[in-house]
Design a protein around this motif. Structure first.
Motif, PDB file in Angstrom:
ATOM      1  N   LEU A 219      48.980 -35.417 -15.882  1.00  0.00           N
ATOM      2  CA  LEU A 219      48.241 -34.241 -16.361  1.00  0.00           C
ATOM      3  C   LEU A 219      49.117 -32.997 -16.307  1.00  0.00           C
ATOM      4  N   GLU A 220      48.843 -32.105 -17.218  1.00  0.00           N
ATOM      5  CA  GLU A 220      49.531 -30.812 -17.143  1.00  0.00           C
ATOM      6  C   GLU A 220      49.061 -30.077 -15.893  1.00  0.00           C
ATOM      7  N   SER A 221      49.879 -29.149 -15.453  1.00  0.00           N
ATOM      8  CA  SER A 221      49.660 -28.521 -14.144  1.00  0.00           C
ATOM      9  C   SER A 221      48.307 -27.810 -14.047  1.00  0.00           C
ATOM     10  N   SER A 222      47.875 -27.131 -15.131  1.00  0.00           N
ATOM     11  CA  SER A 222      46.610 -26.390 -15.069  1.00  0.00           C
ATOM     12  C   SER A 222      45.429 -27.321 -14.851  1.00  0.00           C
ATOM     13  N   LYS A 223      45.423 -28.475 -15.533  1.00  0.00           N
ATOM     14  CA  LYS A 223      44.333 -29.433 -15.361  1.00  0.00           C
ATOM     15  C   LYS A 223      44.425 -30.111 -14.003  1.00  0.00           C
ATOM     16  N   ARG A 224      45.669 -30.376 -13.565  1.00  0.00           N
ATOM     17  CA  ARG A 224      45.840 -30.974 -12.240  1.00  0.00           C
ATOM     18  C   ARG A 224      45.281 -30.031 -11.172  1.00  0.00           C
ATOM     19  N   ASP A 225      45.606 -28.733 -11.315  1.00  0.00           N
ATOM     20  CA  ASP A 225      45.100 -27.763 -10.336  1.00  0.00           C
ATOM     21  C   ASP A 225      43.580 -27.710 -10.345  1.00  0.00           C
ATOM     22  N   GLN A 226      42.986 -27.840 -11.520  1.00  0.00           N
ATOM     23  CA  GLN A 226      41.528 -27.847 -11.616  1.00  0.00           C
ATOM     24  C   GLN A 226      40.938 -29.002 -10.805  1.00  0.00           C
ATOM     25  N   LEU A 227      41.532 -30.197 -10.945  1.00  0.00           N
ATOM     26  CA  LEU A 227      41.013 -31.361 -10.214  1.00  0.00           C
ATOM     27  C   LEU A 227      41.265 -31.234  -8.716  1.00  0.00           C
ATOM     28  N   LEU A 228      42.405 -30.650  -8.357  1.00  0.00           N
ATOM     29  CA  LEU A 228      42.702 -30.483  -6.934  1.00  0.00           C
ATOM     30  C   LEU A 228      41.733 -29.510  -6.263  1.00  0.00           C
ATOM     31  N   GLU A 229      41.161 -28.607  -7.059  1.00  0.00           N
ATOM     32  CA  GLU A 229      40.240 -27.602  -6.503  1.00  0.00           C
ATOM     33  C   GLU A 229      38.792 -28.073  -6.507  1.00  0.00           C
ATOM     34  N   LEU A 230      38.526 -29.275  -7.007  1.00  0.00           N
ATOM     35  CA  LEU A 230      37.165 -29.804  -6.938  1.00  0.00           C
ATOM     36  C   LEU A 230      36.717 -29.904  -5.482  1.00  0.00           C
ATOM     37  N   ASP A 231      35.468 -29.479  -5.221  1.00  0.00           N
ATOM     38  CA  ASP A 231      34.970 -29.540  -3.845  1.00  0.00           C
ATOM     39  C   ASP A 231      34.833 -30.995  -3.383  1.00  0.00           C
ATOM     40  N   TYR A 232      34.243 -31.822  -4.230  1.00  0.00           N
ATOM     41  CA  TYR A 232      34.104 -33.243  -3.907  1.00  0.00           C
ATOM     42  C   TYR A 232      34.168 -34.060  -5.188  1.00  0.00           C
ATOM     43  N   VAL A 233      34.600 -35.283  -5.029  1.00  0.00           N
ATOM     44  CA  VAL A 233      34.456 -36.296  -6.080  1.00  0.00           C
ATOM     45  C   VAL A 233      33.702 -37.462  -5.449  1.00  0.00           C
ATOM     46  N   ILE A 234      32.592 -37.811  -6.078  1.00  0.00           N
ATOM     47  CA  ILE A 234      31.772 -38.925  -5.583  1.00  0.00           C
ATOM     48  C   ILE A 234      31.851 -40.049  -6.615  1.00  0.00           C
ATOM     49  N   GLN A 235      32.229 -41.237  -6.139  1.00  0.00           N
ATOM     50  CA  GLN A 235      32.384 -42.396  -7.032  1.00  0.00           C
ATOM     51  C   GLN A 235      31.421 -43.488  -6.592  1.00  0.00           C
ATOM     52  N   GLY A 236      30.835 -44.174  -7.595  1.00  0.00           N
ATOM     53  CA  GLY A 236      29.910 -45.256  -7.269  1.00  0.00           C
ATOM     54  C   GLY A 236      29.506 -46.011  -8.518  1.00  0.00           C
ATOM     55  N   VAL A 237      28.769 -47.104  -8.280  1.00  0.00           N
ATOM     56  CA  VAL A 237      28.308 -47.947  -9.380  1.00  0.00           C
ATOM     57  C   VAL A 237      26.836 -47.633  -9.603  1.00  0.00           C
ATOM     58  N   ARG A 238      26.513 -47.307 -10.839  1.00  0.00           N
ATOM     59  CA  ARG A 238      25.149 -46.908 -11.156  1.00  0.00           C
ATOM     60  C   ARG A 238      24.223 -48.112 -11.075  1.00  0.00           C
ATOM     61  N   ARG A 239      23.134 -47.964 -10.385  1.00  0.00           N
ATOM     62  CA  ARG A 239      22.197 -49.057 -10.195  1.00  0.00           C
ATOM     63  C   ARG A 239      21.478 -49.394 -11.498  1.00  0.00           C
ATOM     64  N   SER A 240      21.329 -48.418 -12.375  1.00  0.00           N
ATOM     65  CA  SER A 240      20.554 -48.650 -13.593  1.00  0.00           C
ATOM     66  C   SER A 240      21.254 -49.584 -14.571  1.00  0.00           C
ATOM     67  N   ASP A 241      22.598 -49.481 -14.682  1.00  0.00           N
ATOM     68  CA  ASP A 241      23.299 -50.306 -15.673  1.00  0.00           C
ATOM     69  C   ASP A 241      24.589 -50.926 -15.138  1.00  0.00           C
ATOM     70  N   GLY A 242      24.913 -50.705 -13.843  1.00  0.00           N
ATOM     71  CA  GLY A 242      26.092 -51.310 -13.244  1.00  0.00           C
ATOM     72  C   GLY A 242      27.393 -50.657 -13.657  1.00  0.00           C
ATOM     73  N   LYS A 243      27.333 -49.511 -14.310  1.00  0.00           N
ATOM     74  CA  LYS A 243      28.559 -48.817 -14.720  1.00  0.00           C
ATOM     75  C   LYS A 243      29.062 -47.941 -13.577  1.00  0.00           C
ATOM     76  N   GLU A 244      30.403 -47.889 -13.491  1.00  0.00           N
ATOM     77  CA  GLU A 244      31.014 -47.028 -12.475  1.00  0.00           C
ATOM     78  C   GLU A 244      31.086 -45.596 -13.034  1.00  0.00           C
ATOM     79  N   ILE A 245      30.606 -44.660 -12.243  1.00  0.00           N
ATOM     80  CA  ILE A 245      30.652 -43.252 -12.671  1.00  0.00           C
ATOM     81  C   ILE A 245      31.312 -42.421 -11.580  1.00  0.00           C
ATOM     82  N   VAL A 246      31.792 -41.270 -12.016  1.00  0.00           N
ATOM     83  CA  VAL A 246      32.427 -40.311 -11.108  1.00  0.00           C
ATOM     84  C   VAL A 246      31.677 -38.978 -11.245  1.00  0.00           C
ATOM     85  N   LEU A 247      31.318 -38.406 -10.104  1.00  0.00           N
ATOM     86  CA  LEU A 247      30.622 -37.107 -10.104  1.00  0.00           C
ATOM     87  C   LEU A 247      31.612 -36.008  -9.723  1.00  0.00           C
ATOM     88  N   ALA A 248      31.787 -35.025 -10.631  1.00  0.00           N
ATOM     89  CA  ALA A 248      32.626 -33.848 -10.336  1.00  0.00           C
ATOM     90  C   ALA A 248      31.718 -32.800  -9.689  1.00  0.00           C
TER      91      ALA A 248
END
Length: 316
Positions: A219-248
Protein backbone atom coordinates in the motif's frame (compact mmCIF):
# COMPACT_ATOMS: atom_id res chain seq x y z
CA UNK A 1 -126.54 171.44 24.06
CA UNK A 2 -125.44 170.14 20.72
CA UNK A 3 -127.09 167.07 19.26
CA UNK A 4 -124.82 163.95 18.89
CA UNK A 5 -125.45 161.95 15.76
CA UNK A 6 -122.52 159.46 15.79
CA UNK A 7 -119.87 157.94 18.03
CA UNK A 8 -117.20 159.94 16.28
CA UNK A 9 -119.02 163.14 17.21
CA UNK A 10 -119.23 161.86 20.81
CA UNK A 11 -115.52 161.20 20.91
CA UNK A 12 -114.87 164.64 19.41
CA UNK A 13 -117.02 166.32 22.02
CA UNK A 14 -115.32 164.41 24.90
CA UNK A 15 -111.96 165.51 23.58
CA UNK A 16 -113.22 169.06 23.54
CA UNK A 17 -114.63 168.72 27.07
CA UNK A 18 -112.32 166.44 29.10
CA UNK A 19 -114.20 167.23 32.28
CA UNK A 20 -117.11 165.21 30.91
CA UNK A 21 -114.99 162.05 30.76
CA UNK A 22 -115.38 161.06 34.40
CA UNK A 23 -119.11 161.70 34.39
CA UNK A 24 -119.44 159.71 31.19
CA UNK A 25 -117.37 156.87 32.60
CA UNK A 26 -119.43 156.88 35.78
CA UNK A 27 -122.53 156.62 33.68
CA UNK A 28 -121.17 153.95 31.37
CA UNK A 29 -118.98 151.73 33.63
CA UNK A 30 -119.76 149.80 36.81
CA UNK A 31 -118.26 150.90 40.11
CA UNK A 32 -115.63 148.07 40.08
CA UNK A 33 -114.19 149.25 36.83
CA UNK A 34 -114.21 152.82 37.98
CA UNK A 35 -112.16 151.88 41.02
CA UNK A 36 -109.73 149.83 38.94
CA UNK A 37 -107.39 152.72 38.00
CA UNK A 38 -107.04 153.72 41.62
CA UNK A 39 -106.38 150.15 42.62
CA UNK A 40 -103.91 149.82 39.76
CA UNK A 41 -102.10 152.93 40.86
CA UNK A 42 -102.01 151.61 44.40
CA UNK A 43 -100.77 148.22 43.11
CA UNK A 44 -98.15 149.92 40.98
CA UNK A 45 -97.01 151.97 43.95
CA UNK A 46 -96.86 148.82 46.06
CA UNK A 47 -95.01 146.97 43.33
CA UNK A 48 -92.61 149.87 42.96
CA UNK A 49 -91.93 149.73 46.68
CA UNK A 50 -91.45 145.97 46.51
CA UNK A 51 -89.18 146.32 43.50
CA UNK A 52 -87.18 148.96 45.28
CA UNK A 53 -86.94 146.70 48.34
CA UNK A 54 -86.02 143.73 46.08
CA UNK A 55 -83.43 145.84 44.30
CA UNK A 56 -82.03 146.85 47.66
CA UNK A 57 -81.88 143.20 48.71
CA UNK A 58 -80.23 142.34 45.37
CA UNK A 59 -77.75 145.13 45.90
CA UNK A 60 -77.10 143.84 49.42
CA UNK A 61 -76.78 140.32 48.04
CA UNK A 62 -74.43 141.53 45.33
CA UNK A 63 -72.39 143.33 47.96
CA UNK A 64 -72.30 140.10 49.99
CA UNK A 65 -71.37 138.15 46.85
CA UNK A 66 -68.64 140.65 46.12
CA UNK A 67 -67.43 140.28 49.68
CA UNK A 68 -67.59 136.49 49.34
CA UNK A 69 -65.77 136.66 46.02
CA UNK A 70 -63.16 138.92 47.58
CA UNK A 71 -62.87 136.46 50.47
CA UNK A 72 -62.65 133.55 48.01
CA UNK A 73 -60.03 135.44 46.01
CA UNK A 74 -58.07 136.08 49.20
CA UNK A 75 -58.45 132.45 50.25
CA UNK A 76 -57.48 131.31 46.73
CA UNK A 77 -54.45 133.55 46.86
CA UNK A 78 -53.60 132.22 50.30
CA UNK A 79 -54.24 128.65 49.10
CA UNK A 80 -52.09 129.18 46.02
CA UNK A 81 -49.41 130.68 48.23
CA UNK A 82 -49.67 127.70 50.58
CA UNK A 83 -49.65 125.30 47.62
CA UNK A 84 -46.63 127.09 46.21
CA UNK A 85 -44.95 126.81 49.58
CA UNK A 86 -45.92 123.15 49.84
CA UNK A 87 -44.72 122.57 46.27
CA UNK A 88 -41.40 124.16 47.11
CA UNK A 89 -41.15 122.09 50.28
CA UNK A 90 -42.15 118.94 48.37
CA UNK A 91 -39.58 119.67 45.66
CA UNK A 92 -36.95 120.23 48.34
CA UNK A 93 -37.94 116.99 50.10
CA UNK A 94 -38.04 115.18 46.75
CA UNK A 95 -34.64 116.55 45.88
CA UNK A 96 -33.37 115.46 49.29
CA UNK A 97 -34.90 112.01 48.83
CA UNK A 98 -33.45 111.78 45.33
CA UNK A 99 -30.05 112.75 46.66
CA UNK A 100 -30.32 110.23 49.49
CA UNK A 101 -31.55 107.55 47.03
CA UNK A 102 -28.65 108.29 44.69
CA UNK A 103 -26.25 108.06 47.61
CA UNK A 104 -27.82 104.76 48.72
CA UNK A 105 -27.74 103.44 45.16
CA UNK A 106 -24.09 104.43 44.82
CA UNK A 107 -23.34 102.75 48.12
CA UNK A 108 -25.29 99.64 47.08
CA UNK A 109 -23.60 99.68 43.66
CA UNK A 110 -20.21 99.94 45.30
CA UNK A 111 -21.12 97.17 47.75
CA UNK A 112 -22.55 95.02 44.94
CA UNK A 113 -19.46 95.64 42.80
CA UNK A 114 -17.20 94.68 45.68
CA UNK A 115 -19.35 91.62 46.43
CA UNK A 116 -19.44 90.66 42.76
CA UNK A 117 -15.67 91.01 42.53
CA UNK A 118 -15.37 88.88 45.66
CA UNK A 119 -17.72 86.25 44.20
CA UNK A 120 -15.85 86.40 40.89
CA UNK A 121 -12.58 85.88 42.76
CA UNK A 122 -14.10 82.99 44.70
CA UNK A 123 -15.50 81.53 41.47
CA UNK A 124 -12.08 81.85 39.85
CA UNK A 125 -10.50 80.12 42.83
CA UNK A 126 -13.19 77.42 42.73
CA UNK A 127 -12.69 77.05 38.97
CA UNK A 128 -8.95 76.76 39.48
CA UNK A 129 -9.43 74.20 42.26
CA UNK A 130 -12.04 72.34 40.19
CA UNK A 131 -9.75 72.31 37.15
CA UNK A 132 -6.87 71.04 39.25
CA UNK A 133 -9.14 68.47 40.90
CA UNK A 134 -10.58 67.45 37.55
CA UNK A 135 -7.09 67.07 36.08
CA UNK A 136 -6.12 65.03 39.14
CA UNK A 137 -9.24 62.87 38.76
CA UNK A 138 -8.58 62.55 35.02
CA UNK A 139 -5.00 61.50 35.77
CA UNK A 140 -6.21 59.03 38.39
CA UNK A 141 -8.83 57.72 35.96
CA UNK A 142 -6.18 57.40 33.27
CA UNK A 143 -3.94 55.53 35.69
CA UNK A 144 -6.90 53.41 36.80
CA UNK A 145 -7.83 52.80 33.17
CA UNK A 146 -4.23 51.85 32.39
CA UNK A 147 -4.08 49.55 35.40
CA UNK A 148 -7.51 48.12 34.57
CA UNK A 149 -6.47 47.60 30.94
CA UNK A 150 -3.30 45.87 32.05
CA UNK A 151 -5.25 43.76 34.54
CA UNK A 152 -7.90 43.04 31.94
CA UNK A 153 -5.23 41.99 29.47
CA UNK A 154 -3.70 39.77 32.12
CA UNK A 155 -7.15 38.38 32.90
CA UNK A 156 -7.74 37.81 29.19
CA UNK A 157 -4.38 36.09 28.97
CA UNK A 158 -5.26 34.04 32.03
CA UNK A 159 -8.65 33.23 30.50
CA UNK A 160 -7.00 32.23 27.22
CA UNK A 161 -4.51 30.14 29.16
CA UNK A 162 -7.37 28.67 31.15
CA UNK A 163 -9.27 27.97 27.94
CA UNK A 164 -6.22 26.25 26.50
CA UNK A 165 -5.76 24.33 29.74
CA UNK A 166 -9.45 23.43 29.76
CA UNK A 167 -9.24 22.37 26.13
CA UNK A 168 -6.19 20.28 26.92
CA UNK A 169 -8.01 18.85 29.93
CA UNK A 170 -11.08 18.18 27.79
CA UNK A 171 -8.91 16.67 25.08
CA UNK A 172 -7.04 14.63 27.66
CA UNK A 173 -10.30 13.63 29.28
CA UNK A 174 -11.78 12.72 25.91
CA UNK A 175 -8.61 10.81 25.13
CA UNK A 176 -8.79 9.05 28.48
CA UNK A 177 -12.46 8.33 27.95
CA UNK A 178 -11.67 7.07 24.46
CA UNK A 179 -8.89 4.88 25.82
CA UNK A 180 -11.16 3.57 28.55
CA UNK A 181 -13.86 2.93 25.97
CA UNK A 182 -11.36 1.22 23.66
CA UNK A 183 -10.17 -0.99 26.51
CA UNK A 184 -13.76 -1.72 27.45
CA UNK A 185 -14.68 -2.68 23.89
CA UNK A 186 -11.53 -4.73 23.48
CA UNK A 187 -12.79 -6.72 26.43
CA UNK A 188 -16.41 -6.80 25.27
CA UNK A 189 -15.89 -7.20 21.51
CA UNK A 190 -15.95 -10.99 21.42
CA UNK A 191 -19.06 -11.26 23.55
CA UNK A 192 -20.87 -8.42 21.74
CA UNK A 193 -20.05 -9.46 18.18
CA UNK A 194 -20.09 -13.19 19.05
CA UNK A 195 -23.83 -13.34 18.44
CA UNK A 196 -23.19 -12.38 14.79
CA UNK A 197 -19.69 -13.81 14.19
CA UNK A 198 -17.80 -16.98 14.94
CA UNK A 199 -14.08 -17.18 15.66
CA UNK A 200 -13.95 -13.51 16.64
CA UNK A 201 -10.44 -12.06 16.78
CA UNK A 202 -9.66 -8.55 17.99
CA UNK A 203 -6.55 -6.82 16.63
CA UNK A 204 -4.98 -3.86 18.41
CA UNK A 205 -4.01 -0.72 16.41
CA UNK A 206 -1.44 -1.66 13.74
CA UNK A 207 -1.51 -5.35 14.63
CA UNK A 208 -3.79 -6.44 11.77
CA UNK A 209 -1.68 -4.57 9.25
CA UNK A 210 1.55 -6.13 10.52
CA UNK A 211 0.17 -9.68 10.59
CA UNK A 212 -2.11 -9.79 7.58
CA UNK A 213 -1.93 -6.89 5.13
CA UNK A 214 1.77 -6.13 4.91
CA UNK A 215 2.59 -9.60 3.55
CA UNK A 216 -0.50 -9.60 1.34
CA UNK A 217 -0.44 -6.27 -0.53
CA UNK A 218 1.78 -3.23 -0.91
CA UNK A 219 0.00 0.00 0.00
CA UNK A 220 1.02 3.57 -0.51
CA UNK A 221 2.13 5.29 2.66
CA UNK A 222 -1.02 7.42 3.14
CA UNK A 223 -3.32 4.38 3.03
CA UNK A 224 -0.92 2.38 5.19
CA UNK A 225 -0.97 5.17 7.78
CA UNK A 226 -4.77 5.15 7.69
CA UNK A 227 -4.86 1.43 8.52
CA UNK A 228 -2.21 1.78 11.21
CA UNK A 229 -4.36 4.43 12.91
CA UNK A 230 -7.45 2.21 13.07
CA UNK A 231 -8.54 1.83 16.69
CA UNK A 232 -9.44 -1.84 16.23
CA UNK A 233 -9.84 -4.45 13.54
CA UNK A 234 -12.26 -7.24 14.37
CA UNK A 235 -12.19 -10.37 12.20
CA UNK A 236 -14.66 -13.25 12.24
CA UNK A 237 -16.89 -15.59 10.29
CA UNK A 238 -20.43 -14.39 9.82
CA UNK A 239 -22.96 -16.80 11.25
CA UNK A 240 -25.59 -15.87 8.67
CA UNK A 241 -23.67 -17.01 5.57
CA UNK A 242 -20.26 -18.31 6.77
CA UNK A 243 -18.36 -15.49 5.07
CA UNK A 244 -15.29 -14.02 6.72
CA UNK A 245 -15.64 -10.29 7.34
CA UNK A 246 -13.42 -7.59 8.77
CA UNK A 247 -14.76 -4.70 10.85
CA UNK A 248 -12.89 -1.37 10.60
CA UNK A 249 -13.67 0.03 14.08
CA UNK A 250 -13.33 3.65 15.20
CA UNK A 251 -13.89 4.20 18.92
CA UNK A 252 -14.69 7.65 20.37
CA UNK A 253 -16.45 8.77 23.54
CA UNK A 254 -18.65 11.06 21.47
CA UNK A 255 -19.01 9.92 17.86
CA UNK A 256 -18.90 12.77 15.37
CA UNK A 257 -18.92 13.21 11.62
CA UNK A 258 -15.13 12.77 11.42
CA UNK A 259 -15.32 9.39 13.17
CA UNK A 260 -17.93 8.21 10.65
CA UNK A 261 -15.81 9.44 7.72
CA UNK A 262 -12.63 7.78 9.05
CA UNK A 263 -14.38 4.43 9.56
CA UNK A 264 -15.84 4.57 6.04
CA UNK A 265 -12.51 5.54 4.40
CA UNK A 266 -10.48 2.90 6.26
CA UNK A 267 -13.03 0.17 5.50
CA UNK A 268 -12.74 1.15 1.83
CA UNK A 269 -8.94 0.63 2.01
CA UNK A 270 -9.49 -2.83 3.53
CA UNK A 271 -11.82 -3.66 0.64
CA UNK A 272 -9.06 -2.63 -1.77
CA UNK A 273 -6.89 -5.18 0.01
CA UNK A 274 -9.45 -7.91 -0.78
CA UNK A 275 -11.35 -8.09 2.51
CA UNK A 276 -15.10 -8.02 2.99
CA UNK A 277 -14.90 -4.95 5.23
CA UNK A 278 -17.64 -3.15 7.17
CA UNK A 279 -17.06 0.31 8.77
CA UNK A 280 -18.08 0.52 12.45
CA UNK A 281 -18.13 3.54 14.78
CA UNK A 282 -18.49 2.94 18.54
CA UNK A 283 -19.10 5.49 21.30
CA UNK A 284 -21.17 6.48 24.32
CA UNK A 285 -23.20 8.91 22.20
CA UNK A 286 -23.33 10.36 18.69
CA UNK A 287 -24.30 13.70 17.22
CA UNK A 288 -27.43 13.91 15.05
CA UNK A 289 -25.27 14.73 12.01
CA UNK A 290 -23.10 11.68 12.71
CA UNK A 291 -26.19 9.45 12.87
CA UNK A 292 -27.50 10.86 9.60
CA UNK A 293 -24.13 10.46 7.86
CA UNK A 294 -23.74 6.89 9.19
CA UNK A 295 -27.12 5.91 7.76
CA UNK A 296 -26.31 7.52 4.41
CA UNK A 297 -22.73 6.16 4.07
CA UNK A 298 -23.44 2.60 5.27
CA UNK A 299 -21.54 2.82 8.57
CA UNK A 300 -22.62 0.70 11.54
CA UNK A 301 -23.09 2.99 14.57
CA UNK A 302 -22.99 1.50 18.07
CA UNK A 303 -23.78 3.81 21.00
CA UNK A 304 -24.30 2.53 24.51
CA UNK A 305 -24.71 -1.03 23.13
CA UNK A 306 -27.47 0.12 20.74
CA UNK A 307 -26.78 -0.72 17.09
CA UNK A 308 -27.77 1.42 14.11
CA UNK A 309 -27.31 -0.43 10.80
CA UNK A 310 -26.98 -3.96 12.22
CA UNK A 311 -28.22 -5.37 8.90
CA UNK A 312 -24.90 -4.29 7.36
CA UNK A 313 -23.15 -6.83 9.60
CA UNK A 314 -25.49 -9.60 8.46
CA UNK A 315 -25.42 -9.11 4.69
CA UNK A 316 -22.50 -6.96 3.63
Amino acid sequence: MPQIRSVEELIQIIRQHPEWREALLSALLPQDLLLLPQEFRAFRAEMRERMEAYEKRIEAHERRMEAIEEQIARQRAEFEQQMQQMRLEFQQQLQQLRLEFQQQMQAMRAEFTARFEQIELEMHQMRTEFTARFEQIELEMHQTRTEFTARFERVEQDIETLKKDMKEVKDDLASVKGIVLEIDWERRAKSFFGRLLRHVRVYAPGEFYDREIEKRVALESSKRDQLLELDYVIQGVRRSDGKEIVLAVEVSWGVGVKDISRARERAAILRECGYLAVPVAIGRAATPKARTLAGREGVVLITDSKVQGEELLKQA
